[in-house]
Enzyme design. Structure first.
Site, PDB file in Angstrom:
ATOM      1  N   SER A  65      25.000  35.069  29.187  1.00 60.17           N
ATOM      2  CA  SER A  65      25.275  34.682  27.809  1.00 60.17           C
ATOM      3  C   SER A  65      26.598  33.917  27.726  1.00 60.17           C
ATOM      4  CB  SER A  65      25.259  35.924  26.918  1.00 60.17           C
ATOM      5  OG  SER A  65      25.146  35.575  25.559  1.00 60.17           O
ATOM      6  N   ASP A 209      18.128  35.474  25.992  1.00 57.88           N
ATOM      7  CA  ASP A 209      19.410  36.024  26.429  1.00 57.88           C
ATOM      8  C   ASP A 209      19.250  37.044  27.561  1.00 57.88           C
ATOM      9  OD1 ASP A 209      21.931  37.092  26.659  1.00 57.88           O
ATOM     10  OD2 ASP A 209      22.262  37.289  24.520  1.00 57.88           O
TER      11      ASP A 209
END
Length: 751
Positions: A65, A209
């Site tokens: 991320s 993610d």
């Protein structure tokens, strides 16, 4: 700290015992793992700067991320100090949005852009929503610029520091370790938070993610060959009984169960573990990027000593490392050999290429490629445009564009309240290419106390899209209050107004235009409560004019930089009046009265606004306005109306200190200076001071004598989901009293 101490004691004891005879075997490679955490990930920068200062040579980097973005830049050769400067200069509000930015929108479309609380594409008989809230076109472009120096490197292991990042396969739910391909797509996939960012298609997978399954990818850096691992964790961790406050918190807690368990395993694989006292800052606290970075820098300074000791211990055990070779020069341009358009809407290639105005066979920098993409995205005909550079021989590359066309229709809804016009629900429907190719057609309505209707058609007339026809028809009914000399409410009349306006524009770039136009106007004035001078009747006229428009503002509401210019020089002719002038209930004149004349007259208008950022929190506002009817001998119907802080009336000159119809005049000039201070990203205070001189043309018919007026306003502004919310107090030497003024949302208006 316990791990720091344990590691250093072991290494220093070994160094003391073996100083004369260094350990055999290769020196262990150093790995760095950066966790995800959204905005909290900016704290990683402090550790990167400490590593650089301590001259700890990092061999491998992994991240998830935001850790993938920061770590990817570090792996690609950026220093911690460079990443700090980059992060400090980013406009996070602009990066984390679906919408094109106002400066990229072509001028004919700007007057309707960003004016609705909600705008939704419409296609195939229904509204279309993306699988994530944020497509983040601007984020794609910024990442493409930042990673431009390594566009030729498709094996991330060959970066200056080997790199891998982690995403999650949205179908299987398993982690995907990304080590090859397009680096921009890889890090964007790693941070595609479900329901916030749209998933990314990458090498046959649909990815979101990586923090869902592995937010702290230490095992991946171990697999790359790291013998010593420094782990940097900015995650807030699992919610507790006291922090679990909302249904959204419960959802996030449930989706992170797997990662919370995995984190404990990953942490044990670290030789050095660094975390940060980030308190209540959340993954979405990008507005607090400065304070978060500052916390990271303080934590980095605290880690500097142990990092130096780690380096010295490794040097003592294995011998010092040779100085790393100097970084090769970063390429600043690419020779564009050609292009290829792919994606679900690859048939849009000819239109896309025309809008981008790129020519193969030339060198382009990363900012120039970004500008070309924005040119096309700013037409609002594409939902997504991303690109990758496919390396060819030498410095040449092919531009590979992934395109998704926007639905041709969209519906907008907004709310507006103004002290004069009252409350209204604003709705619009816009369709592209409905009446002709390369066009935009719209119907907009304001339903409320003062209804309004507008029809607009914009037609691009040349292949280069630099000559535009624009037609606007608008009808409205407005109840207008009149005032006594002491500015007490005295009268009320209804103004019905309709116009049909045809223009031909020559665009000078995206933000400026010269043009000619002709406007038909019809006005009907009907007193409801008579007082002072009022009109009862109607007038029709034609107005042909030259005009210049410019809009380089960076935002629709509360801009902090840029300029808006509107100049109109015209002649009013073909008037057909039928009215009487009333003073209270007494008739004092008609269209046939000798003091009036309806011969052609000149009609000139100017509005110039300039916004200058002084500091990150303060903005200087400058404005000049003028309205002049030359050789004008009429009353009220075609006068300029002075007052108010929002443009909601025909022939209006705004003035801080007076209500919208405070002064009627045939000639006026006004100047304003303002100062805005941002208390927070969404809350600001603005002070305005202005002066007005009116009725200065002696040859005109003037109901009032010339006069200099000065005034000011203090406004508390909130940039809300409904649009701007302004609560103001105004004062002028003419009204001699404090006047409240309220505005919610963006007016239907005339811009």
């Amino acid at each position: 700290m316990r791990k720091w101490v344990t590691l250093l004691v072991v290494l220093l004891m070994g160094a003391g015992a073996l100083r004369a005879q260094r350990l055999p075997g290769p020196r262990p490679r150093v790995g760095l793992t950066l966790s995800g955490g959204g905005a909290r990930g900016l704290a990683h920068i402090g550790l990167l700067k400490a590593l650089d200062s301590a001259r700890v040579q990092v061999d491998y980097v992994t991240g998830t991320s935001m850790g993938a973005i920061v770590g990817g830049l570090y792996a690609a050769g950026y220093s911690g100090a460079e990443i700090e400067r980059i992060a400090g200069g980013l406009d996070w509000d602009a990066l984390l949005t679906n919408a094109a930015q106002l400066p990229t929108i072509t001028l004919p479309e700007k007057d309707d852009f960003g004016r609705y609380a909600l705008e939704v594409p419409f296609a195939k008989g229904g509204f279309q929503f993306t699988s994530g809230v944020i497509e983040s076109e601007e984020l794609w472009l910024k990442l493409s610029e930042l990673f431009f120096p390594v566009y030729r490197t498709k094996d991330f292991g060959r970066f200056r520091r080997g790199f891998r990042c982690v995403a999650t396969d949205v179908i299987s739910g398993e982690p995907e370790v990304l080590s090859r391909g397009d680096i921009v797509s890889a890090v964007r996939a790693s941070m595609a938070i479900p329901s916030f960012f749209t998933p990314v298609r990458y090498q046959g997978h649909r990815l979101v993610d990586g923090g869902i399954v592995r937010n702290f990818p230490v095992s991946e850096v171990r697999a790359m060959g790291a013998g010593v691992v420094i782990g940097s964790n900015v995650s807030a961790g699992a919610y507790t009984e006291s922090t679990l406050r909302s249904p959204v918190d419960v959802l996030l807690q449930i989706t992170s169960f797997k990662d919370n368990t995995d984190f404990k395993t990953q942490k044990l694989l670290c030789n050095v573990f660094v975390d940060y006292p980030l308190g209540d800052y959340s993954s979405g606290s990008f507005a607090a990027s400065g304070p978060i970075t500052a916390i990271g820098l303080r934590r980095g300074r605290a880690a500097y000593g142990p990092l130096v000791a780690l380096r010295d211990s490794l040097d003592a055990l294995y011998g010092p490392l040779p100085a790393p070779p100097p970084a090769p020069p970063r390429p600043d341009s690419v020779y564009l050999a050609g292009y290829r358009v792919q994606g679900p809407d690859s048939a849009a290639a000819p239109e896309l290429v025309r809008q981008m105005q790129l020519r193969p066979g030339r060198f382009y920098t990363a900012p120039q490629l970004t500008s070309a993409i924005r040119n096309a995205f700013g037409t609002r005909r594409f939902r997504k445009i991303t690109y990758a550079l496919q390396p060819l021989a030498d410095s040449a590359a092919r531009l590979v564009l992934d395109v998704e066309r926007a639905p041709r229709a969209r519906v907008g809804v907004g709310l507006h309240y103004n002290s004069l016009t009252g409350i209204g629900l604003i709705g619009s429907a816009t369709a592209q290419d409905l009446l002709a190719p390369f066009s935009s057609s719209q119907v907009a309505v304001n339903i409320g106390e003062n209804p309004r209707l507008r029809l607009k058609h914009v037609q691009y007339l040349t292949p280069r899209k630099n000559v535009v026809g624009r037609f606007v028809a608008q009808a409205e009914q407005v109840s207008i209050t009149t005032y006594t000399a002491a500015f007490a409410k005295a009268g009320l009349y209804t103004q019905r107004y309709a116009t049909a306006n045809a223009q031909l524009l020559r665009l000078l770039g995206r933000n400026r235009a010269l043009g000619v136009g002709t406007r038909y106007e019809y006005g009907r004035f009907q007193p409801e409560i008579t007082a002072r001078l009022q009109l009862d009747g109607r007038i029709r006229l034609l107005n042909s004019y030259l005009f210049f428009e410019e809009n380089t503002l960076n935002a629709v509401a509360y801009p902090t930089r840029g300029r808006r210019t509107e100049v109109e020089l015209g002649v009013v002719y073909g008037q057909r009046p039928a009215f009487r002038v009333l003073n209270d209930t007494a008739e004092v004149g008609t269209e046939n009265s000798p003091q009036f004349s309806f011969r052609p007259y000149g009609h000139y208008r100017l509005n110039l606004e300039q916004y200058l950022p002084l500091t990150p929190r303060t903005t200087l506002l400058l404005q000049a306005q003028a309205g002049v009817n030359w050789r004008f001998r009429q009353a009220i119907a075609n006068d300029f109306v002075v007052g108010g802080l929002s443009n909601v009336l025909r022939n209006q000159i705004t003035f801080a200190g007076l209500p919208e119809t405070g002064v009627y005049t045939s000639s006026a000039v006004a100047a304003l200076v303002g100062y805005r201070y941002a208390l927070s990203p969404k809350l600001s205070v603005t002070a305005k001071s202005n002066a007005l001189y009116h009725s200065f043309l002696r040859g005109n018919y003037n109901a009032q004598s010339d006069q200099l007026i000065y005034g000011g306003a203090l406004t508390l502004g909130i940039n809300s989901l409904l649009g701007p919310i302004d609560a103001s107090l105004m004062y002028s030497n003419l009204s001699k009293r404090l006047l409240p003024y309220f505005n919610i949302g963006i007016p239907f208006g005339y811009r």
